[in-house]
Design a protein around this motif. Structure first.
Motif, PDB file in Angstrom:
ATOM      1  N   ALA A 236      31.011  34.074  48.761  1.00  0.00           N
ATOM      2  CA  ALA A 236      30.305  35.122  48.031  1.00  0.00           C
ATOM      3  C   ALA A 236      30.372  34.865  46.523  1.00  0.00           C
ATOM      4  CB  ALA A 236      30.896  36.488  48.362  1.00  0.00           C
ATOM      5  N   PHE A 237      31.534  34.442  46.038  1.00  0.00           N
ATOM      6  CA  PHE A 237      31.674  34.161  44.622  1.00  0.00           C
ATOM      7  C   PHE A 237      30.822  32.968  44.199  1.00  0.00           C
ATOM      8  CE2 PHE A 237      35.408  36.945  44.458  1.00  0.00           C
ATOM      9  CZ  PHE A 237      35.208  37.534  43.208  1.00  0.00           C
ATOM     10  N   GLY A 238      30.557  32.050  45.111  1.00  0.00           N
ATOM     11  CA  GLY A 238      29.668  30.932  44.810  1.00  0.00           C
ATOM     12  C   GLY A 238      28.258  31.419  44.501  1.00  0.00           C
ATOM     13  N   ILE A 239      27.758  32.324  45.355  1.00  0.00           N
ATOM     14  CA  ILE A 239      26.425  32.905  45.131  1.00  0.00           C
ATOM     15  C   ILE A 239      26.422  33.736  43.856  1.00  0.00           C
ATOM     16  CG2 ILE A 239      24.630  34.382  46.099  1.00  0.00           C
ATOM     17  CD1 ILE A 239      25.801  33.784  48.878  1.00  0.00           C
ATOM     18  N   TYR A 240      27.482  34.518  43.687  1.00  0.00           N
ATOM     19  CA  TYR A 240      27.649  35.389  42.521  1.00  0.00           C
ATOM     20  C   TYR A 240      27.571  34.575  41.227  1.00  0.00           C
ATOM     21  CZ  TYR A 240      30.481  38.273  39.263  1.00  0.00           C
ATOM     22  OH  TYR A 240      30.971  38.968  38.187  1.00  0.00           O
TER      23      TYR A 240
END
Length: 298
Positions: A236-240
């Protein structure tokens, strides 16, 4: 309870102070607050570059930038409004409250079109002392609604109403007080003050006005775009982070789906469904972000 991790991190990074209490309204009033963002915009603060979202507070020393097809509206502590068009850049210098009674700021418009509405009809809870530099052209604002634009080869200052003092580089200052009069510096050549034709001024004004349905986010916007969901917070943090680098103020929202924890990444505060869909379709067309799934909802 749903927790917006992205919003918390972003608020921490920007030093957001929350709502001011009634008892200390004057002292804690935000100097400048983002009212709305169309598409993407960012703020340079120190060494950090962070995406802007409605409700964020700006500080002295901040430089705000807009992307292609973008618009930005900022409300100043005195009630004035600053609008910035696409591919624009404005630097807020010496911005603060003097003796708790006078709001002062020096605004440097480095690139793009902008509009400053600081006229006498704007409701002000404090006195103001504002100055504007349209690149090399200095403008003293006594209470005026003005439009300006800075490009690589020219600077324009157009008075909508009120009065301003204009100082071109190396020249004596002069006063402009006629509505729709404008001054232009082309290269190093000063042009005589003239009156802009109504249809031409309409074209200028539209460069700083929001375009409904084209990705507008506001404080009261209720529509959202869920970009993707992941079972691992790291994914999720990658997309964020991808969205943040593109100038979008993403949020991470953890939730329970059965016995599993799911992390959704979303963009919030869109004014309408059309605004949300516009951004979703725009991001789908980008090489890096087009791989994600996009769902629009409230």
């Amino acid at each position: 309870m749903r927790l917006s991790i992205g919003a918390v991190l972003l608020a921490t990074a920007l030093g957001a102070s929350g709502l001011a209490s009634a008892q200390s309204e004057t002292k804690s009033r935000p100097l400048a607050t983002v009212e709305s963002v169309q598409m993407s915009a960012s703020v340079e603060r120190g060494r950090a570059t962070l995406p802007l979202a409605p409700g964020m507070e700006l500080k002295s020393g901040d430089r705000v930038n807009t992307g292609a097809k973008s618009r930005l509206i900022v409300k100043l502590a005195d009630g004035s409004t600053v609008k910035l068009g696409e591919q624009g850049s404005i630097f807020f210098d010496r911005m603060g409250m003097r003796d708790g009674k006078v709001f002062e700021a020096a605004i440097f418009a480095a690139e793009g079109a902008f509009r400053l509405a600081a006229d006498k009809f704007v409701k002000s809870v404090v006195d103001r002392e504002l100055s504007v530099a349209v690149n090399a052209v200095n403008v003293g604002v006594h209470g005026a609604d003005l439009w300006g634009k800075s490009t690589s080869d020219s600077q324009i200052v157009c008075l909508i109403q009120g009065n301003i003092d204009v100082t071109p580089p190396g020249e004596k200052p002069f006063t402009m007080n006629q509505p729709l009069s404008f001054y232009a510096l082309e290269g190093t050549t000063s042009r005589a003050v003239a009156t802009v034709l109504p249809n031409r001024f309409t074209e200028w004004a539209m460069e700083t006005e929001e375009q409904p349905g084209r990705g507008v986010t506001t404080r009261t916007g209720k529509w959202k775009v869920t970009v993707g969901s992941a079972k691992k917070s790291s994914e999720a943090f990658g997309i964020y982070n991808e969205l943040r680098k593109a100038g979008y103020a993403a949020e991470i929202v953890p939730a329970k789906v059965g016995d599993a924890r799911v992390y959704s990444v979303r963009l919030s505060n869109f004014e309408s469904e059309k605004d949300a869909k516009f951004v979703a379709e725009t991001l789908k067309g980008q090489a890096t972000l087009g791989k994600h799934q996009y769902k629009v909802g409230m």
